[in-house]
Write a protein that holds these residues in place. Structure first.
Motif, PDB file in Angstrom:
ATOM      1  N   ALA A 246       0.831  -1.209   0.000  1.00 25.35           N
ATOM      2  CA  ALA A 246       0.000   0.000   0.000  1.00 25.35           C
ATOM      3  C   ALA A 246       0.861   1.253   0.000  1.00 25.35           C
ATOM      4  O   ALA A 246       0.513   2.257  -0.653  1.00 25.35           O
ATOM      5  N   THR A 247       1.988   1.233   0.701  1.00 27.93           N
ATOM      6  CA  THR A 247       2.867   2.395   0.724  1.00 27.93           C
ATOM      7  C   THR A 247       3.531   2.610  -0.630  1.00 27.93           C
ATOM      8  O   THR A 247       3.746   3.748  -1.053  1.00 27.93           O
ATOM      9  N   LEU A 248       3.862   1.528  -1.317  1.00 25.03           N
ATOM     10  CA  LEU A 248       4.376   1.671  -2.680  1.00 25.03           C
ATOM     11  C   LEU A 248       3.359   2.381  -3.558  1.00 25.03           C
ATOM     12  O   LEU A 248       3.706   3.272  -4.353  1.00 25.03           O
ATOM     13  N   TRP A 249       2.086   1.990  -3.432  1.00 24.56           N
ATOM     14  CA  TRP A 249       1.025   2.667  -4.184  1.00 24.56           C
ATOM     15  C   TRP A 249       0.943   4.131  -3.774  1.00 24.56           C
ATOM     16  O   TRP A 249       0.767   5.029  -4.608  1.00 24.56           O
ATOM     17  N   LEU A 250       1.090   4.386  -2.484  1.00 19.54           N
ATOM     18  CA  LEU A 250       0.996   5.737  -1.944  1.00 19.54           C
ATOM     19  C   LEU A 250       2.069   6.641  -2.530  1.00 19.54           C
ATOM     20  O   LEU A 250       1.843   7.827  -2.768  1.00 19.54           O
ATOM     21  N   THR A 251       3.248   6.070  -2.788  1.00 18.06           N
ATOM     22  CA  THR A 251       4.371   6.873  -3.278  1.00 18.06           C
ATOM     23  C   THR A 251       4.511   6.863  -4.790  1.00 18.06           C
ATOM     24  O   THR A 251       5.470   7.427  -5.322  1.00 18.06           O
ATOM     25  N   GLY A 252       3.585   6.195  -5.496  1.00 14.03           N
ATOM     26  CA  GLY A 252       3.566   6.321  -6.952  1.00 14.03           C
ATOM     27  C   GLY A 252       3.818   5.069  -7.750  1.00 14.03           C
ATOM     28  O   GLY A 252       3.713   5.091  -8.984  1.00 14.03           O
ATOM     29  N   THR A 253       4.165   3.955  -7.106  1.00 16.82           N
ATOM     30  CA  THR A 253       4.308   2.689  -7.826  1.00 16.82           C
ATOM     31  C   THR A 253       2.927   2.063  -7.987  1.00 16.82           C
ATOM     32  O   THR A 253       2.120   2.096  -7.059  1.00 16.82           O
ATOM     33  N   THR A 254       2.646   1.505  -9.142  1.00 15.73           N
ATOM     34  CA  THR A 254       1.304   0.982  -9.420  1.00 15.73           C
ATOM     35  C   THR A 254       1.286  -0.534  -9.337  1.00 15.73           C
ATOM     36  O   THR A 254       1.811  -1.217 -10.220  1.00 15.73           O
ATOM     37  N   PRO A 255       0.703  -1.094  -8.266  1.00 12.46           N
ATOM     38  CA  PRO A 255       0.588  -2.559  -8.189  1.00 12.46           C
ATOM     39  C   PRO A 255      -0.484  -3.084  -9.127  1.00 12.46           C
ATOM     40  O   PRO A 255      -1.372  -2.340  -9.575  1.00 12.46           O
ATOM     41  N   ASN A 256      -0.420  -4.361  -9.410  1.00 13.16           N
ATOM     42  CA  ASN A 256      -1.498  -5.044 -10.132  1.00 13.16           C
ATOM     43  C   ASN A 256      -2.453  -5.596  -9.076  1.00 13.16           C
ATOM     44  O   ASN A 256      -2.296  -6.712  -8.595  1.00 13.16           O
ATOM     45  N   TRP A 257      -3.448  -4.779  -8.714  1.00 16.35           N
ATOM     46  CA  TRP A 257      -4.351  -5.166  -7.625  1.00 16.35           C
ATOM     47  C   TRP A 257      -5.182  -6.395  -7.988  1.00 16.35           C
ATOM     48  O   TRP A 257      -5.523  -7.198  -7.111  1.00 16.35           O
ATOM     49  N   THR A 258      -5.513  -6.547  -9.255  1.00 13.92           N
ATOM     50  CA  THR A 258      -6.288  -7.722  -9.667  1.00 13.92           C
ATOM     51  C   THR A 258      -5.523  -8.996  -9.343  1.00 13.92           C
ATOM     52  O   THR A 258      -6.086  -9.962  -8.808  1.00 13.92           O
ATOM     53  N   ASN A 259      -4.229  -9.017  -9.656  1.00 15.40           N
ATOM     54  CA  ASN A 259      -3.416 -10.190  -9.335  1.00 15.40           C
ATOM     55  C   ASN A 259      -3.269 -10.378  -7.835  1.00 15.40           C
ATOM     56  O   ASN A 259      -3.218 -11.510  -7.340  1.00 15.40           O
ATOM     57  N   TYR A 260      -3.179  -9.266  -7.110  1.00 17.59           N
ATOM     58  CA  TYR A 260      -3.020  -9.363  -5.661  1.00 17.59           C
ATOM     59  C   TYR A 260      -4.210 -10.087  -5.032  1.00 17.59           C
ATOM     60  O   TYR A 260      -4.045 -10.903  -4.125  1.00 17.59           O
ATOM     61  N   TYR A 261      -5.407  -9.798  -5.531  1.00 15.02           N
ATOM     62  CA  TYR A 261      -6.612 -10.408  -4.959  1.00 15.02           C
ATOM     63  C   TYR A 261      -7.053 -11.658  -5.714  1.00 15.02           C
ATOM     64  O   TYR A 261      -8.062 -12.265  -5.361  1.00 15.02           O
ATOM     65  N   ASN A 262      -6.310 -12.043  -6.722  1.00 13.39           N
ATOM     66  CA  ASN A 262      -6.742 -13.122  -7.608  1.00 13.39           C
ATOM     67  C   ASN A 262      -6.960 -14.444  -6.880  1.00 13.39           C
ATOM     68  O   ASN A 262      -7.891 -15.196  -7.197  1.00 13.39           O
ATOM     69  N   GLN A 263      -6.135 -14.751  -5.897  1.00 17.88           N
ATOM     70  CA  GLN A 263      -6.224 -16.030  -5.196  1.00 17.88           C
ATOM     71  C   GLN A 263      -7.318 -16.038  -4.126  1.00 17.88           C
ATOM     72  O   GLN A 263      -7.601 -17.079  -3.538  1.00 17.88           O
ATOM     73  N   GLN A 264      -7.926 -14.885  -3.868  1.00 15.79           N
ATOM     74  CA  GLN A 264      -8.849 -14.783  -2.731  1.00 15.79           C
ATOM     75  C   GLN A 264     -10.323 -14.871  -3.102  1.00 15.79           C
ATOM     76  O   GLN A 264     -11.182 -14.953  -2.228  1.00 15.79           O
ATOM     77  N   GLN A 265     -10.664 -14.799  -4.387  1.00 14.89           N
ATOM     78  CA  GLN A 265     -12.057 -14.878  -4.834  1.00 14.89           C
ATOM     79  C   GLN A 265     -12.910 -13.814  -4.140  1.00 14.89           C
ATOM     80  O   GLN A 265     -13.973 -14.091  -3.582  1.00 14.89           O
ATOM     81  N   ARG A 266     -12.432 -12.589  -4.196  1.00 14.26           N
ATOM     82  CA  ARG A 266     -13.157 -11.475  -3.589  1.00 14.26           C
ATOM     83  C   ARG A 266     -14.220 -10.952  -4.547  1.00 14.26           C
ATOM     84  O   ARG A 266     -14.224 -11.265  -5.743  1.00 14.26           O
ATOM     85  N   ARG A 267     -15.164 -10.150  -4.027  1.00 14.73           N
ATOM     86  CA  ARG A 267     -16.216  -9.567  -4.852  1.00 14.73           C
ATOM     87  C   ARG A 267     -16.307  -8.065  -4.610  1.00 14.73           C
ATOM     88  O   ARG A 267     -15.913  -7.562  -3.566  1.00 14.73           O
ATOM     89  N   ARG A 268     -16.842  -7.377  -5.614  1.00 15.79           N
ATOM     90  CA  ARG A 268     -17.101  -5.942  -5.475  1.00 15.79           C
ATOM     91  C   ARG A 268     -18.351  -5.742  -4.612  1.00 15.79           C
ATOM     92  O   ARG A 268     -19.337  -6.466  -4.755  1.00 15.79           O
ATOM     93  N   ILE A 269     -18.306  -4.741  -3.759  1.00 11.46           N
ATOM     94  CA  ILE A 269     -19.454  -4.438  -2.894  1.00 11.46           C
ATOM     95  C   ILE A 269     -19.753  -2.945  -2.978  1.00 11.46           C
ATOM     96  O   ILE A 269     -18.889  -2.147  -3.357  1.00 11.46           O
ATOM     97  N   PRO A 270     -20.978  -2.534  -2.630  1.00 16.24           N
ATOM     98  CA  PRO A 270     -21.308  -1.100  -2.651  1.00 16.24           C
ATOM     99  C   PRO A 270     -20.499  -0.338  -1.600  1.00 16.24           C
ATOM    100  O   PRO A 270     -20.440  -0.730  -0.439  1.00 16.24           O
ATOM    101  N   LEU A 271     -19.868   0.739  -2.036  1.00 14.35           N
ATOM    102  CA  LEU A 271     -19.116   1.626  -1.150  1.00 14.35           C
ATOM    103  C   LEU A 271     -19.397   3.065  -1.570  1.00 14.35           C
ATOM    104  O   LEU A 271     -19.882   3.311  -2.690  1.00 14.35           O
ATOM    105  N   PRO A 272     -19.109   4.040  -0.714  1.00 14.06           N
ATOM    106  CA  PRO A 272     -19.359   5.434  -1.097  1.00 14.06           C
ATOM    107  C   PRO A 272     -18.649   5.796  -2.399  1.00 14.06           C
ATOM    108  O   PRO A 272     -17.525   5.372  -2.653  1.00 14.06           O
ATOM    109  N   THR A 273     -19.345   6.586  -3.208  1.00 13.87           N
ATOM    110  CA  THR A 273     -18.780   6.996  -4.499  1.00 13.87           C
ATOM    111  C   THR A 273     -17.949   8.267  -4.330  1.00 13.87           C
ATOM    112  O   THR A 273     -17.807   8.797  -3.224  1.00 13.87           O
ATOM    113  N   TYR A 274     -17.433   8.772  -5.437  1.00 12.24           N
ATOM    114  CA  TYR A 274     -16.509   9.904  -5.370  1.00 12.24           C
ATOM    115  C   TYR A 274     -17.219  11.169  -4.876  1.00 12.24           C
ATOM    116  O   TYR A 274     -18.311  11.511  -5.355  1.00 12.24           O
TER     117      TYR A 274
END
Length: 549
Positions: A512-540
């Motif tokens: 997360a700190t790498l993302w904070l400082t400008g490096t772009t992780p592949n978040w899809t791959n990070y969560y790929n093994q976990q079978q997570r789902r999108r949920i409603p959250l506050p919008t912009y």
């Protein structure tokens, strides 16, 4: 007319409630159909049949008695049933007699989200302006308290379902309430904020050297992260013919042999190389690399100088030959290099220059004892290094020829990723990287860590990421950067062995700190093994402004 048409279509069996939106909003013309769709969707979601507003009695011309219909006059529960599913029809009648009819059926309940393998979750937030970031933070805190969502799903949604903006914030916690509390108070222990530059900053891998190893290092990562586990297993299988033992037993179980260099070197290489593969699977790759002593071998392998099998073979041989050399000692001295070198005798060597006032010397036990007394007389602080041999000293000379010959029998390639030489403290050349004598001299030469870190951080905003157990070498780098007043970010992959944080939590915060400082992780791959789902959250939280024309 409409009820008569519906009665002919449905027959006179069962029962069905009728409702209308016209009493709420009046005539909407072309928008009437979508308004009815929204109302019906909300009724399914909330499991409630809403009444038709201001209804008291029906039109006497409508024969409700001989139809399956009745007007919904009062709100009533409409709960889910396993069979049949709830359904609703929506009719939009046009002035010219047209009828658009849509049938909605309740969506099946989602399967429960799988349990997250992580004890904590890190949520990321970003916005275009500081004001929007603060509002987004408050909105998320309120939502977490009120809705108590699955934290892993919330983290996944924010990482994969939102655009990224320059004003960024991360928060880490183990429950929705603890994260909400951290967000509300902006707790600096768990909440980090930064304005990220437009350009991705350089990322430098620092590979740890010997001395940082400890039993059980990264064991929880081995249990939880398939990529890391697969790579460790691969290295272990390649090492077994050279070691005559499974290196995993030495790394992950209490085994005093890990303090011996013949086991420590292949163990460290295995863990560090596996960490690079884990980072790579998450989209993190270095701009350049530097390693401390043994760590340079990981850098060289990652840069393509050695294949993985060849590197493991040579690292195992290096450790075994070093183990066979005469015993010696090493001493850390808090004094500047010029002063230390001037005090060295012939049977002592400067093993490493780790900082402006941080030197390590190597030699025989007697010579180290004598130097320690001399240092105390001059007021230099010293600390013995826990080791059985005098690495990077002339006591290693007998093994150099045999090791150089072994390197010469392998195929060496020019590096495809730049890394910094321990011998020179600057960028390794193609000739050096492919010269077997370089790797032989590497055993004897001073580790020019201070110069190497300065070389690695010539570009503003560089991020340094330690790859290996503990945080010793990133801490040394931080001291060097402080002395030279260089602006850089230093991070660690794994916790110190006495840190209460687990390896998964530490690496999660670092990502997360790498993302904070400008490096772009592949978040899809990070969560790929976990079978997570999108949920409603506050919008912009758009920052509305009035403009007069």
């Amino acid at each position: 007319i409409e009820v008569q048409a519906l009665s002919r279509a449905f027959g006179n069996t069962g029962t069905c409630a009728l409702g209308s939106l016209k009493g709420n909003v009046g005539h909407l013309d072309a928008a009437s159909g979508i308004a009815g769709l929204i109302k019906t969707t909300l009724a399914l979601k909330n499991e409630l049949l809403p009444p038709s507003l201001n209804y008291t009695h029906g039109n006497p011309d409508i024969d409700f008695t001989n139809s399956p219909f009745h007007v919904q006059a009062q709100p009533s529960p409409w709960p889910r049933t396993h069979d049949p599913p709830r359904r609703a029809g929506i009719s939009a009648f046009g002035f010219g007699g047209t009828n658009a009819h849509l049938i909605l059926e309740e969506a099946p309940l989602p399967e429960p989200s799988p349990t997250s393998p992580h004890p904590t979750e890190t949520l990321i937030i970003s916005a275009r302006t500081p004001q929007a970031l603060e509002q987004a933070t408050d909105q998320l805190a309120t939502h977490l308290r009120n809705e108590q969502p699955n934290l892993a799903d919330a983290a996944h949604t924010l990482a994969t379902g939102r655009r990224t903006f320059p004003h960024r914030r991360t928060v880490t916690g183990n429950t929705p309430d603890t994260i909400a509390a951290s967000l509300e108070s902006r707790d600096p222990a768990n909440v980090l904020t930064a304005h990220t530059p437009a350009n991705t900053p350089p990322l430098v891998y620092i590979f740890s050297g010997q001395g940082s190893q400890h039993t059980g290092m990264a064991h929880d990562l081995y249990q939880q992260e398939p990529t890391f586990r697969t790579t460790v297993d691969q290295c272990a299988e390649l090492l077994t013919p050279h070691l005559g033992h499974d290196i995993r037993d030495i790394i992950f179980t209490p085994d005093n042999r890990l303090d011996q260099t013949q086991w420590a070197q292949p163990a460290l290489f295995t863990i560090e190389y596996a960490l690079t593969q884990l980072w790579h699977s998450w989209g993190i790759t270095p701009t350049t690399m530097i390693g401390h002593s043994l760590g340079e071998w990981v850098a060289a392998c990652l840069a393509g100088v050695f294949t993985l099998p060849d590197a493991l073979h040579l690292v195992a041989l290096r450790g075994r030959l070093m183990q066979a050399q005469p015993p010696g000692a090493m001493l850390n001295i808090m004094a500047d290099r010029t002063t230390v070198e001037a005090a060295l005798t012939d049977n002592l060597s400067l093993a490493a220059h780790n900082g402006p006032r941080d030197c390590v010397i190597s030699g025989t036990h007697d010579a180290i004892h004598t130097f320690t007394t001399h240092a105390q007389e001059n007021g230099w602080a010293t600390q013995p290094v826990t080791t059985s041999h005098a690495f990077h000293s002339t006591l290693m000379q007998p093994m150099v020829d045999e090791f150089t010959t072994a390197v010469a029998t392998t195929t060496l390639h020019t590096p495809h990723t730049p890394f910094i030489s321990n011998i020179t403290g600057t960028w390794i050349t193609d000739h050096q990287a492919t010269d077997p004598h370089y790797w032989g001299n590497h055993i004897l030469s001073t580790v020019e860590y201070t110069t190497g870190i300065q070389t690695a951080t010539t570009q503003p905003g560089t991020t340094l990421l330690e790859i290996g157990p503990g945080q010793t070498f990133s801490s040394l780098a931080r001291r060097i950067l402080t002395h030279t007043n260089t602006q850089a970010t230093t991070l660690a992959t794994l916790p110190h062995k006495r840190d209460r944080r687990t390896a998964p939590e530490t690496i999660q915060r670092t990502l997360a700190t790498l993302w904070l400082t400008g490096t772009t992780p592949n978040w899809t791959n990070y969560y790929n093994q976990q079978q997570r789902r999108r949920i409603p959250l506050p919008t912009y939280p758009f920052q509305h402004k009035h403009h007069w024309l």
